[in-house]
Design a protein around this motif. Structure first.
Motif, short mmCIF file in Angstrom:
data_model
loop_
_atom_site.label_atom_id
_atom_site.label_comp_id
_atom_site.label_asym_id
_atom_site.label_seq_id
_atom_site.Cartn_x
_atom_site.Cartn_y
_atom_site.Cartn_z
N ARG A 265 0.81 -1.22 0.00
CA ARG A 265 0.00 0.00 0.00
C ARG A 265 0.85 1.27 0.00
N LEU B 138 -10.18 0.83 -6.94
CA LEU B 138 -9.79 -0.37 -6.18
C LEU B 138 -8.74 -0.13 -5.08
N PRO B 139 -7.66 0.62 -5.38
CA PRO B 139 -6.68 0.85 -4.30
C PRO B 139 -7.27 1.59 -3.10
N HIS C 111 -10.51 1.29 -2.13
CA HIS C 111 -11.37 0.33 -1.42
C HIS C 111 -10.54 -0.56 -0.50
N VAL C 112 -9.38 -1.03 -0.98
CA VAL C 112 -8.59 -1.92 -0.11
C VAL C 112 -8.03 -1.15 1.08
N ARG C 113 -8.00 0.17 0.98
CA ARG C 113 -7.54 0.97 2.12
C ARG C 113 -8.71 1.43 2.99
N GLY C 114 -9.91 1.07 2.62
CA GLY C 114 -11.07 1.40 3.46
C GLY C 114 -11.49 2.85 3.40
N PHE C 115 -11.28 3.49 2.25
CA PHE C 115 -11.73 4.88 2.15
C PHE C 115 -13.26 4.95 2.14
#
Ligand SMILES: Nc1ncnc2c1ncn2[C@@H]1O[C@H](COP(=O)(O)OP(=O)(O)OP(=O)(O)O)[C@@H](O)[C@H]1O
Ligand SMILES: [Mg+2]
Lengths: 216, 311
Positions: free
Chosen positions: A79, A102-103, A105-109
């Protein structure tokens, strides 16, 4: 920021991707990686992203020896990095917007932040109007720019691009390189593997040259 | 992004909601395949669940029967009513006995006349052929051995012509029910495992179909938890909706048998409420469906996700 200390990557079967690399890349630098096909350019970048693990030596990023990271720490390491590939690696069944999101979403924004950032990112690569379409309906250069938008959308401290201009015409290649230079001016440490020696010469930046896995 | 506990919770909820909704959308994209899988799961779960419901119903009927356990004592001919009442009063003193009813031959005749429709034929009889009967109602917490013993004691009484009690078939019924219950439980466990494997296999295929997405998600820093989550939700959704379909099937079955069962219950003087059994089935099916669904998903995910690696 990125520090190689006698790093080797030996593949199963005995072939070396890179061998005995010692190298320091300062925070905020932009450097090109050149060399013939098979010289180890991709391997060098893949080591930084932990897509490969060093078989010898130490690879320190922000002072941490990433060769020692546990499997469950790899995602957090990635990340910190935006990755750009020659073949884009976009998801063909998702819209441009969803690919770039996508990046985040994987960080929980949170959703609202996602929309803002994705559009800001698409705007930077000049594709704001294409957010709803599927990647296959775009030209090669546009797809490459979507890949770049995805790499920068989370504002990572490191950007790695593996032959981002591989099959683009010279003019478009120059445009894309200018994009990288612009991001780099925002403080992102940037490494670009490329064959395009003419273009690299014009841009006048540090060059890391590899030959059969070793620095020259 | 400032991270307060509240915003952390809302992010967590948001992520889970997104995963769950994404899984739902993914399943909607192949409606036919999804429906088929759900039906298979539903039918598989419905089989043991409906057997169990029917068992519970028959058990509740025999349970009611046991509560009204009674002995009919047929008095010898020629025992007059006063004598019969005295015997009844004596018997009521016994600890196992709740109360004793005297059904005189005249009472019995009236009842028979009104129920059987043989009124005219009976009028042709000179004598009342029916004996006086003492209906001995036992205390409910009596063990069945006591009833046998009591019955044989009562048989020795000088006034007794014969004794009848229906404890025997209840016992047999209970023993059979117990055996069937074990079998159904074993069957249920086996079919539960089958559901787990069906869901596991469905999710294995799903993982293979979404290989590219998983790889790219890994490249952009998706954690194992993040990648696993939508697949676990798929397992959960299959389990939950499979359970609901199974419940629907069980309820339909209960509705179909409610007519005959209602008449049977009337005969045994009990009432059965099918909606109770339907609700019980629902409360059993949903947690079982969800846990087998999650277990199947977990199995598939832990076996197959690690094999997909961009490295
Ligand atoms: N997974 C692998 N297994 C075995 N050998 C590999 C593997 N990946 C790369 N190599 C070898 O390592 C060497 C370096 O490969 P690498 O992909 O880094 O070269 P490159 O400089 O990126 O070449 P190109 O310009 O063609 O992309 C090559 O000789 C290659 O054959
Ligand atoms: Mg390469």
């Amino acid at each position: 920021m990125i520090h190689f200390e006698n790093v080797s990557k030996r593949f199963p079967g005995g072939h070396y991707g890179v061998s005995n690399i010692t190298l320091e890349i300062e925070s905020g630098a932009l450097a090109f990686i050149t060399g013939h096909s098979g010289a180890g350019k991709s391997t060098l970048l893949r080591l930084i992203a932990l897509l490969e693990r060093p078989t010898r030596g130490q690879l320190l990023i922000d002072g941490r020896n990433i060769g020692r990271l546990q499997e469950n720490e790899v995602a957090a390491h990635r990340r910190k990095i935006g990755l750009i590939f020659q073949d884009h690696r976009l998801l063909s069944d998702r819209s441009v917007f969803d690919n770039v999101a996508l990046p985040l979403h994987v960080r929980g924004f949170p959703v609202r932040e996602v929309g803002k950032r994705v559009r800001a990112s698409l705007d930077k690569v000049g594709l704001l109007k294409k957010e709803k379409v599927l990647p296959i309906t775009l030209s090669g250069g546009e797809q490459q720019r979507v890949g770049i938008a995805r790499a920068i959308v989370s504002r990572p401290p490191i950007l790695l691009a593996d032959e981002p201009t591989g099959n683009l015409d010279p003019e478009l290649s120059h445009e894309i390189m200018k994009l990288f230079i612009a991001f780099n001016q925002l403080g992102i440490t940037t490494l670009i593997a490329s064959h395009d020696l003419d273009l690299i010469k014009k841009l006048d930046r540090p060059v890391i040259n590899l030959q059969q896995g070793e620095l020259t | 992004m400032r991270v307060t506990p509240v915003s952390r919770l809302s992010i967590w909820l948001d992520q889970h909601w997104r995963s769950a909704y994404g899984s739902y959308v993914e399943m909607r994209r192949r409606p036919l395949a999804t429906m088929m899988t759900l039906l298979v799961i539903g039918i598989t779960l419905a089989l043991p669940a409906s057997l169990l419901s029917l068992l519970k119903i028959s058990q509740s009927m025999t349970d009611d029967q046991q509560q009204s356990a009674s002995i009919s004592l047929f008095l010898k001919n020629g025992i007059v009513n006063e004598k019969a009442l005295r015997v009844a009063a004596d018997l009521e003193l016994l600890p196992q006995i709740d109360h004793v009813e005297l059904l005189t031959s005249a009472d019995a005749m009236d009842e028979f006349r009104s129920h059987s429709g043989f009124g005219d034929a009976l009028d042709a009889l000179d004598d009342n052929p029916l004996p006086n009967v003492l209906l001995i109602h036992l205390l409910t917490d009596n063990g069945s051995m006591d009833i046998k013993k009591l019955a044989s004691e009562l048989k020795q009484e000088s006034v007794t012509d014969s004794i009848e009690y229906d404890q025997g078939w209840i016992e047999r019924m209970q023993a059979i029910t117990q055996a069937i219950r074990r079998a159904v439980q074993a069957l249920g466990f086996g079919l539960g495992l089958a559901v787990m494997l069906i869901i596991g296999n469905t999710i294995r295929l799903e993982i293979m179909n979404r290989r590219e997405e998983i790889e790219v998600t890994r490249l952009v820093g998706g954690s194992d938890d993040f990648i696993r989550r939508p697949f676990l939700y798929i397992g959960l959704i299959y389990g939950l909706f499979g359970a609901l379909i199974a419940w629907l099937l069980v309820s339909i079955l209960l509705m179909l048998v409610s007519g005959p069962l209602g008449r049977l219950a009337e005969l045994y003087d009990t009432t059965i409420s099918l909606s109770t059994f339907s609700l019980q089935a629902l409360l059993l099916l949903i947690p079982i469906g969800i846990s087998f669904g999650l277990a199947g998903a977990w199995l598939a995910v832990s076996r197959h996700l690690s094999s997909i690696d961009p490295e």
